[in-house]
Design an enzyme around this catalytic site. Sequence first.
Site, PDB file in Angstrom:
ATOM      1  N   ASP A  86     -13.552 -27.025 -38.898  1.00  0.00           N
ATOM      2  CA  ASP A  86     -12.480 -27.767 -38.249  1.00  0.00           C
ATOM      3  C   ASP A  86     -12.022 -27.080 -36.960  1.00  0.00           C
ATOM      4  O   ASP A  86     -11.838 -25.860 -36.930  1.00  0.00           O
ATOM      5  CB  ASP A  86     -11.292 -27.857 -39.217  1.00  0.00           C
ATOM      6  CG  ASP A  86     -10.160 -28.672 -38.637  1.00  0.00           C
ATOM      7  OD1 ASP A  86     -10.365 -29.874 -38.419  1.00  0.00           O
ATOM      8  OD2 ASP A  86      -9.077 -28.096 -38.381  1.00  0.00           O
ATOM      9  N   HIS A 106     -11.225 -40.034 -39.891  1.00  0.00           N
ATOM     10  CA  HIS A 106      -9.780 -39.960 -40.112  1.00  0.00           C
ATOM     11  C   HIS A 106      -9.021 -39.742 -38.796  1.00  0.00           C
ATOM     12  O   HIS A 106      -7.814 -39.902 -38.755  1.00  0.00           O
ATOM     13  CB  HIS A 106      -9.475 -38.824 -41.085  1.00  0.00           C
ATOM     14  CG  HIS A 106      -9.770 -37.480 -40.475  1.00  0.00           C
ATOM     15  ND1 HIS A 106     -11.057 -37.048 -40.252  1.00  0.00           N
ATOM     16  CD2 HIS A 106      -8.956 -36.510 -39.995  1.00  0.00           C
ATOM     17  CE1 HIS A 106     -11.016 -35.861 -39.674  1.00  0.00           C
ATOM     18  NE2 HIS A 106      -9.757 -35.510 -39.500  1.00  0.00           N
ATOM     19  N   GLU A 160     -17.234 -29.546 -35.825  1.00  0.00           N
ATOM     20  CA  GLU A 160     -16.308 -30.600 -35.425  1.00  0.00           C
ATOM     21  C   GLU A 160     -15.817 -30.279 -34.014  1.00  0.00           C
ATOM     22  O   GLU A 160     -14.683 -29.859 -33.798  1.00  0.00           O
ATOM     23  CB  GLU A 160     -15.113 -30.703 -36.389  1.00  0.00           C
ATOM     24  CG  GLU A 160     -14.254 -31.949 -36.158  1.00  0.00           C
ATOM     25  CD  GLU A 160     -12.844 -31.703 -35.597  1.00  0.00           C
ATOM     26  OE1 GLU A 160     -12.243 -32.652 -35.064  1.00  0.00           O
ATOM     27  OE2 GLU A 160     -12.359 -30.565 -35.667  1.00  0.00           O
TER      28      GLU A 160
HETATM   29  C1  GLC Z   1      -9.305 -31.545 -36.499  1.00  0.00           C
HETATM   30  C2  GLC Z   1      -9.014 -32.546 -37.572  1.00  0.00           C
HETATM   31  C3  GLC Z   1      -7.706 -33.189 -37.290  1.00  0.00           C
HETATM   32  C4  GLC Z   1      -6.642 -32.132 -37.249  1.00  0.00           C
HETATM   33  C5  GLC Z   1      -7.009 -30.994 -36.325  1.00  0.00           C
HETATM   34  C6  GLC Z   1      -6.186 -29.805 -36.605  1.00  0.00           C
HETATM   35  O1  GLC Z   1      -9.467 -32.127 -35.271  1.00  0.00           O
HETATM   36  O2  GLC Z   1     -10.053 -33.464 -37.684  1.00  0.00           O
HETATM   37  O3  GLC Z   1      -7.401 -34.179 -38.221  1.00  0.00           O
HETATM   38  O4  GLC Z   1      -5.462 -32.710 -36.821  1.00  0.00           O
HETATM   39  O5  GLC Z   1      -8.333 -30.564 -36.473  1.00  0.00           O
HETATM   40  O6  GLC Z   1      -6.599 -29.179 -37.806  1.00  0.00           O
HETATM   41  C1  GLC Z   2      -9.409 -32.215 -32.262  1.00  0.00           C
HETATM   42  C2  GLC Z   2      -9.857 -32.671 -30.884  1.00  0.00           C
HETATM   43  C3  GLC Z   2      -9.049 -33.782 -30.387  1.00  0.00           C
HETATM   44  C4  GLC Z   2      -8.756 -34.625 -31.588  1.00  0.00           C
HETATM   45  C5  GLC Z   2      -7.710 -33.878 -32.367  1.00  0.00           C
HETATM   46  C6  GLC Z   2      -7.270 -34.550 -33.623  1.00  0.00           C
HETATM   47  O1  GLC Z   2      -9.644 -30.895 -32.481  1.00  0.00           O
HETATM   48  O2  GLC Z   2     -10.160 -31.707 -29.953  1.00  0.00           O
HETATM   49  O3  GLC Z   2      -9.713 -34.497 -29.391  1.00  0.00           O
HETATM   50  O4  GLC Z   2      -8.370 -35.865 -31.228  1.00  0.00           O
HETATM   51  O5  GLC Z   2      -8.118 -32.597 -32.616  1.00  0.00           O
HETATM   52  O6  GLC Z   2      -6.515 -35.634 -33.322  1.00  0.00           O
END
Ligand code: GLC
Ligand code: GLC
Length: 644
Positions: A286, A392, A328
Amino acid sequence: MNLTLESKRTLQRVLANTDLSELSKKDQLVFKQRLEENFVVLFSLLHQVYGQRYDFYYFLQQLVHIMKSALKERSHKLKQQDKKRLNEPDWFKNENMLGISCYVDLFAGDLASLEEKIPYLTSLGITYLHLMPLYKSPKGDSDGGYAVSDYRQTDEKLGSIKDLKRLSDALSEAGINLVLDFVFNHTSDEHQWAKEAQKGNTEYQDFYWMFDDKTLPDMYEQNLREIFPQVRKGNFTWCPEANKWVWTTFNNFQWDLNYSNPAVFNAIADEMFFLANLGCDALRLDALAFIWKEMGTSCENQPKAHLLIQAFNSCLKIVAPSVVFKSEAIVHPDEVIKYIDKGECQLSYNPLLMALIWNSLATRKTKLLTQSMRKSFEISGDCAWVNYARCHDDIGWTFDDTLAANLGINGNDHRHFLNQFYTDRFEGSFASGVAFGENAETGDCRVCGSMASLAGLEKAIEHGDPELINHAVARVLMIHSIILSIGGIPLLYSGDELGLLNNYDYQDEPSKVHDDRWVHRLSIQNSDVNNAKKLDTPNQRIAQGLEQLILIRKHHNILGNADTDFIEVNNEHVFAYTRRNDQGHTLLALVNFSEDVQRLDTKVLTQLNANAVLDLISKEIIDCESSDIQLLPYQTMWLVADKA
Ligand code: GLC
Ligand code: GLC
C-alpha cells in the site's frame, strides 16, 4: 568496497553470532542456503540505505535474527508451498487466474461467514482474493482500514487471527490465493509505536517523522502533493501529546513511518513475516511510492524507496519465497513501471489501463489508449499486471502528458473534461459519478463511482430507456472483456460483477461523509446475487455475460501467458491488440468503444494467418475474404484462426 566479498564476510560473522539450534536440522540447511543465495543482494541494498550509520551491523544482525524466528514460525504446509512455487515462479500468469477484491464486512459480514461464500467465489472462477485491510484500526474513520493499529490483530468485528488462519486454509483448499494488504508507509496514531511516541519515548518518536516546529515541515511542504485536500491542508499534523508536528501524508491519524531509521525497516519486516505466515500468497504494498522522504523532492518514487522494497523482497525470498509483492503505485506511468521487477514487485496494479479505459469510454476514441499501451504495457516476463477497472479507490487520470500532447491532447484540460464527464457536469454524459478530493484552489479532483454507475446504468434506469440500458450493460461487459484478455491477472471489484449501482447512504454517516469513495464501497446482499439470476434484468445480463467471458478465458491458454501487441486498425473508435504465445497461437481482440456500429477492413485479420476466423465470444465465423468486419455498439471480438 568489494560488495560480494564484504557481504560473505559479514554473513559469516552474523551467523557465527546466531544460534540456529531452535530451527530443525532441515530448516537450518534451508535458512543457510537461502541466505547464501540472497544475502549479497540484501546486504548491498541495505548498505546503500543505511551503510553510513555506525549501527548498521547491529541492525543487520537483528534482521537475520528476525528472519530466523519467522522461518521457525512458518507452518509445514506453507514451507511445502514455498518449495513448489520456487519451481513454478510464474504461477500467476496462468489463464486460470482471476481476482476479486472485497471488504470482509461488506461482502460477508465477518471472516467466518466469508468462508461460507467460498462456493460463490469458486462459481465465479475466482483464484485470487484480495481482502481489504482487516486489521485492528481506530473506531469511526480508519480510512477504510488503511490506518492500522496492530498488524497482528484483526478488527474484532470481523473475527480473530484464528478465524483468518482458518479462512486462509479454506481458501487454499478451494484453490484461491489470498492477498493481504501490507500497509507499511504509515500506522494509525493508535498503534503501540505511535502511543509510545506520544508519551515522549524517543525510541518510538524516531519511528515517525516528528518535528519540534514547522521549519522543516514547511521546507518539505514546498514540493509535496496533497492527497486528501477535502479534509485538510498540508502533510503535517500537530500532536499535542508529544508537542511535535508529525508527517501525515494521508489522514491526520495516519502517521508516516520513518524508513531512514533502520529500526523501522526491521520492525516492519517482522510484521510482514507475520502476515506472510498467516498463509497469504501475495502482499499488496500500500502507498509504496511514499516510503522515502528526501528534502527538495516530491517525496514520492524516490530511488531509496525502490531499494527498500527490493530489500523487503529479498527478506521474503529468505523466509517465505512463495509470497509475491503487488505494487500499488498510482503515479505517473513511467514511475509505475519502475516498481515492477522480479526483485521488487512481481505484480502491479495497472492504473494507466484503468484510467484510459474510462477515458476512451468518454471520448469514444482509442488513440491515447493504444499509444499509451504501446509505450507502457510491456514489462519483464517474470512479472504480471493486475488489470482492473474499478477498485475501492477513486479514479485518478494518471496518463503521460507528453504522449498526450503528441496526439494534440492538453493533459490538464483533458483531465478537467474527464472529471466533468464522470461527475455529471458535462452535457450528454452517461455517467453518474462523484467528485473526490476536490481541491478548492485548483478545482482539481478525482472520480468515484461503481462500474455500472460510471458506465451509465444508473442514469439509464432513471430514464427507463431500454436502449440506454443496453448500452450501459454493453459497456460493463466490454470493460471486463479488456481486463480479461489483455494479459495479466484480471481483478474484479466486488459488486461490479453484479452490476451494482452507487450507494449514497454514506452521506448520512458522520465517519464517512467526507470520503466519497464510500459511494462505491458496496455491501453485497444475498438479494443482489439472486437478483442477478432473474431473467433479463440488467444485473443478470451483466453477471451472465461476465460468466461467459470468464469461462472462455479459462478454456483458452492464449488468454493467459502470452505476449501482447497493440495494433492500429484505421478506425479511431476501435481498440485492437494481439496475444501470441510460444505454442504458436494467436488471438486478435477488437473492441468497439462507441455506441455506433464500426466497420474494419478484413485486412486486420492477416494477423491470424487463416482463411476464416472464429470469434470466441459470439461464436461467429468470419470469412477473411469478406469485405469488412462489423462491430456492434461496444462489441468485443476475441478472434482466433478457425480450425474447422
Ligand atoms: C492506498 C489505498 C487507499 C488509502 C491510502 C492510504 O492508496 O488504496 O485506500 O487511502 O493508500 O493508506
Ligand atoms: C494513493 C494515490 C492516490 C490515490 C490515493 C487514495 O496512494 O497516490 O492517487 O487516489 O492514494 O485515494
